[in-house]
Design a protein around this motif. Sequence first.
Motif, short mmCIF file in Angstrom:
data_model
loop_
_atom_site.label_atom_id
_atom_site.label_comp_id
_atom_site.label_asym_id
_atom_site.label_seq_id
_atom_site.Cartn_x
_atom_site.Cartn_y
_atom_site.Cartn_z
N ASP A 160 0.45 -0.92 -0.27
CA ASP A 160 0.07 0.15 0.18
C ASP A 160 1.03 0.97 -0.17
O ASP A 160 1.70 0.93 0.56
CB ASP A 160 -0.67 0.10 0.95
CG ASP A 160 -2.13 0.93 1.49
OD1 ASP A 160 -1.55 2.31 0.94
OD2 ASP A 160 -3.28 0.61 1.11
N SER A 161 0.43 2.84 -0.73
CA SER A 161 1.23 4.07 -1.25
C SER A 161 1.32 4.32 0.09
O SER A 161 1.98 5.29 0.89
CB SER A 161 0.40 4.54 -1.80
OG SER A 161 -1.11 4.70 -1.33
N ARG A 162 0.09 3.76 1.28
CA ARG A 162 0.73 5.47 2.77
C ARG A 162 1.63 4.17 3.48
O ARG A 162 2.12 5.08 4.47
CB ARG A 162 -0.91 4.38 3.47
CG ARG A 162 -2.04 4.85 2.79
CD ARG A 162 -3.52 5.05 3.64
NE ARG A 162 -3.76 3.38 3.38
CZ ARG A 162 -4.67 2.99 3.89
NH1 ARG A 162 -5.63 3.27 4.37
NH2 ARG A 162 -5.21 1.65 3.93
N LEU A 163 2.22 3.02 3.14
CA LEU A 163 3.43 2.75 4.08
C LEU A 163 4.89 3.08 3.58
O LEU A 163 5.79 2.26 3.77
CB LEU A 163 3.33 1.21 4.07
CG LEU A 163 1.30 0.45 5.27
CD1 LEU A 163 2.18 -0.94 5.70
CD2 LEU A 163 2.05 1.26 6.42
N ARG A 164 4.84 3.27 2.04
CA ARG A 164 5.65 3.05 1.26
C ARG A 164 6.22 4.78 1.03
O ARG A 164 7.79 4.97 0.55
CB ARG A 164 5.35 2.64 -0.69
CG ARG A 164 5.34 1.13 -0.86
CD ARG A 164 6.00 0.57 -0.09
NE ARG A 164 5.87 -0.76 0.04
CZ ARG A 164 6.84 -2.03 0.18
NH1 ARG A 164 7.84 -1.99 0.43
NH2 ARG A 164 6.73 -3.30 -0.63
N SER A 165 4.97 5.90 1.49
CA SER A 165 5.61 7.32 0.52
C SER A 165 6.52 7.66 2.44
O SER A 165 5.75 8.85 2.41
CB SER A 165 3.90 7.82 0.19
OG SER A 165 3.32 7.75 1.41
#
Length: 1251
Positions: free
Chosen positions: A69-74
């Motif tokens: 998920d992008s919320r964990l990658r950004s």
Amino acid sequence: MASFLAQFQSIKTSFDRLIISVEDVSDLWHMVKDEFERRLPFKRACLNSKTHNPVYVEKLPAEFILTTDSRLRSRFPQEQSFFWFREPYATVVLVTCEDLDEFKTILKPRLKLIVQNDEREWFIVFVSKAHPNNDQATKSAKKIYAKLEVDFNTKKRERCCKLDIHGPDANFWEDLDSKIMESIRNTLDRRVQFYEDEIRKLTEQRFMPVWNFCNFFFLKESLAFMFEIAHLHEDALREYDELELCYLETVKAPTSKKREFGGLEHGDDQAALLNTCNKPLSLVVQDDSFREFEFRQYLFACQSKILFKLNRPVEVASRGYSFIISFSKTLALHESMLPFCMREAWVISACLTLIDETSSQYSDGTMPSDLEKEFYRLRGDLFSLSRVKFMRLAYLIGYGMEVERSPVNSAALSMLPWPKPAVWPVLPADASEEMILQYNPRAKLFGIQRRPLPLEPSALLREANRRRASLSAGNIFEIIDNRQSFTDGSGLEASLKTPPSNKFHGSSMTRTNSSPGNFESSLDRPMRISEIHVAAEHALQGTISDPDLWKSLSSPQNFEKKYFELTKGAADNYHHSWWKRHGVVLDGELAAVYHRLENFDLAVKSYEKVCALYAGEGWQDLLAEVLPNLAECQKVLNDQAGYLSSCVKLLSLDKGLFLTKERQAFQSEVVRLAHSELEHPVPLDVSSLITFSGNAGPPLELCDKDPGALSVTVWSGFPDDITLESLSLTLIATYSADEGAKAITSSDATILKPGRNTITLVLPPQKPGSYVLGVLTGRIGNLRFRSHSFSKGGPADSDDFMSYEKPTKPILKVFKPRPLVDLTSAISSALLMNEPQWVGLIIRPINYSLKGGLLHIDTGPGLEIEDSRAIEIGTYNYSLQSGVNNPNVDDGGNNDPVTTEKFTQLTLMDGKIELPDWAGEKDSILWFPIRAMDSRATRGTSSAVPQKPSIVDGMRTIALKLEFGVSHNQTFEKTLAVHFTDPFHVTTRVSDKCSDGNLLLQVIVHSQVKAALTICDAWLDLQNGFDHVRHGDRRPMSSFFPLVISSFSRAGILFGICLGSASIGDQAETLKRESIINIRYGIKGDRNIGAHAPVSLESEPGIKEQNLVFQSAFVLQRPVLDPCLAVGFLPLPTGGMRVGQLVSIKWRVERLKAEDNMVSSDNDEVLYEVKANPENWMIAGRKRGHVSLSMKQGSRIVITIMCVPLVAGYVRPPQLGLPDIDETNVTCNPAGPHLVCVLPSALSSAFCVSA
């Protein structure tokens, strides 16, 4: 730093749950996602607090997010130290495999690579796709899972669990929850430790130049926010508290930099105590810290948010009130830099915001009673604080006269300082059309003139002009407007110099218009008070941004509405709290508003509460301020009872609180209403105005049934004389609680003078006991009043009005019934029968006056009072009487027991005698003549069978009733027994039988009185059958007369007699059957002792004493040696007698000689009669009859009677009697037995029982 602040606040508003990352290795998440998310939020999650104590969270919110998920990658690495709280708290690795070789070559190395990061908490979930019917696939899945456990589980921790898609397994979900909670707990502990270490490092640098509070704030609030999303609210609250303390220490540190305070922006007057998003922190940051005005409110908002989550609105209110007080003091320090009245506006906004929010979070009945009352008390304090600040703003803009000048308002506002701006606001240029309000004072009831209470700490006029740059503080007399009344709040000092007579004579100015021409140059001359109000209003318009608050200050009507709302809120909350008295006091402020709006019903209800409180606490100065207003409302409502009560209470207050003419006006109102026609007359309680007590000294002592006069001291608090048409006082017995109160009434009009009055009341007879004063009642005109207040005894010459709660001592003592008088007989021996005798009655008062007493004398049967002589009374000497009654004193002595100091003759009227006055205090003796009558003849007795005369036959009774006392209320009744007797008792005996057949009859005369008797003569009248030896001469054989017989002695008189012929038939009935001895005698005795000369002889000294004749009858029997008949009892049967058996009893009757004059009228018939006790014998034959008996000597006859014994034992047998033959002619030979033995009846065979 500003970017971090903005990002931090953005995260706080959107981030509210824990993150659990999902590493989907085998693309399984879409298959298990729904089942996993159905477990959220976690129930009864067990976490560790900051102190490593277990804490159970009912519902722990969490979210599963894939690692892709992008919320964990950004996220950037530099953010982790500040935002580590949003990193995943657990990692779930989803895997599946159906081939063991694939697991070894592909899956296992990949898992080793994923879990090699030690900072993450992870565990593996093996998902089995094998169908239960496919044994090979099932066995293969089991082998692979077993290999997985061997490779990744350790002795300390199991990191694998298995999920079978095609088969339900309840244990898996419990195992899954347990592993997730373990991971979250470990992650949370690790991150808390990290934050603690970082915070400790920064704390060590607090006093170093490199110290940066913003960094410390980021770490501290990150930790607090992490606790908050983990629902560890107590730890989060503790972090915010520590953060606040650290900030205050930083701000107050001497080495801290001077920074801007804040509060200068528009809208800052509206408190943001409960709004964390009011302003972004990036806008309030200043170098390495924050502006105090915004940041302290932000911290409190964070604390309140957590407290609300903990369901503790009471603590929010408590902390909020303390914060408002503390922050208000801080605002006061920076007041010169803040907008005009910023402090007051902010406090009002903060209090109202706190009240609204805590009320919305509070639910009735959800907290204990004591905590609930404390919550209402805090709300009342907040309302009161906002109310005071609101009144201060209203006063500044000219609404001071709309504020009630009550004690509570004066106490609050006079201690509240004026605003202290750097320069007081100047009058704006466009103020030409401003309306300036002036005040016309309202006249009070009764013409009461009281100096108005101050509402200001100092003169506003001087304070405002002093803060203008071009003026000095010494021009007070130059800047005071001559047209300004001191009563409109122009200054306390000036009002104190105004004489009381002129304090309402100020100019009554109406609304006036001012124009620019009137204000030549506001900096060149002092501002008038009206200009100060206009300038303050324009300044406040720029300060206050809340439209509701400004609307409430836009007009007097809106002000009054808001003022009423705040006052009522405070009063209602205080009524529900511990501080109910505060609520009652504020009810008085509501009453003032109702009064001003002419809503008199509600005004009276509130005023009554306030007056009751002030009266109960003894606050008379405060009561004097409120009570006239209550009386005015009651008068308007025509509440006569309430108005009267208020007037009485006004009169009861201290004299110094009102002028004399004002108190006289109160009294005139009471008297006017009392003499008018009252629609609903009710008793008026004047306990605080009229008090009473007993007089000094011992209590009044009375005997039982005695009336009296009771003196009572009454204190009147009326300023003038007042007339009481009637007066009644109740007495309460102290010995019995059940005894009702007894009223003493005085129907005559009583005039009470101011101060001390002494009133005498007629006291009717009371029951024995001790009495205290009860209730004083009476009438003033048509008005009934009552007072139950007692007055303590003061000095006799003091007229001061004194009140006390309880009586100090009894006012009346009524003794128990006791002998008050004693009536006894003065004679100690018998009096003469059938002769008038003096009877002495000793009247002895026992510590009680008999003055005016009436003695009732009622003689019993056989007794009468002689009217020939007057009744005598004289004083009585008890000592001499004791000597007379002493047996050792010689009877012939001349001792007179009565020493006649005083002597009076009385007359008996209708059986009553009125005692002389001198007999009321001394012992006295009363002599009255009386005669005992007895028509029966005196009978003598034989010396062979001596019988003493019965005392009962000579006993007579005299009923005495003495009425005495003040109104003859006391009575004493007694019945005296007086013994009367004959002077002699006669016994006879035949002393000798001469050879010629003559008999010597000795008559023995016994004296029965305690007096000397003189026998002057004696003669004997013989019965039939006897003759005197000297025929015709009835005198004794020898005469020694006069013969003197002393008291209780005896003498003998000898007569010679012989047997005469006995008459038979009718002739015998007409002849005498008894002999009579006649004695003529005289008596010499003392009436104080007993028998004495008759009253008639004492009254005629010329008549000799030897005029009394005594007669006594007796019966002479013929000698027993010469009987005519003999009756013998024949022996009983030898077998004995038994109960129920027939027995014959025989008597033999034999004629001993044939003398015709000794037989019955029938020559040969003899009457017999058998007498037997019917309870012992049953006669079977005739009990009475005639038998034939020959007249010849020696003739015999046997009389047989059949009878049946009825009882066993020794009983008296039947007796045979000959009624027609004199007992002297019958002898019993052989004599019958006295008792015979009767045996019980024999046993009957019918009662026998065979063995």
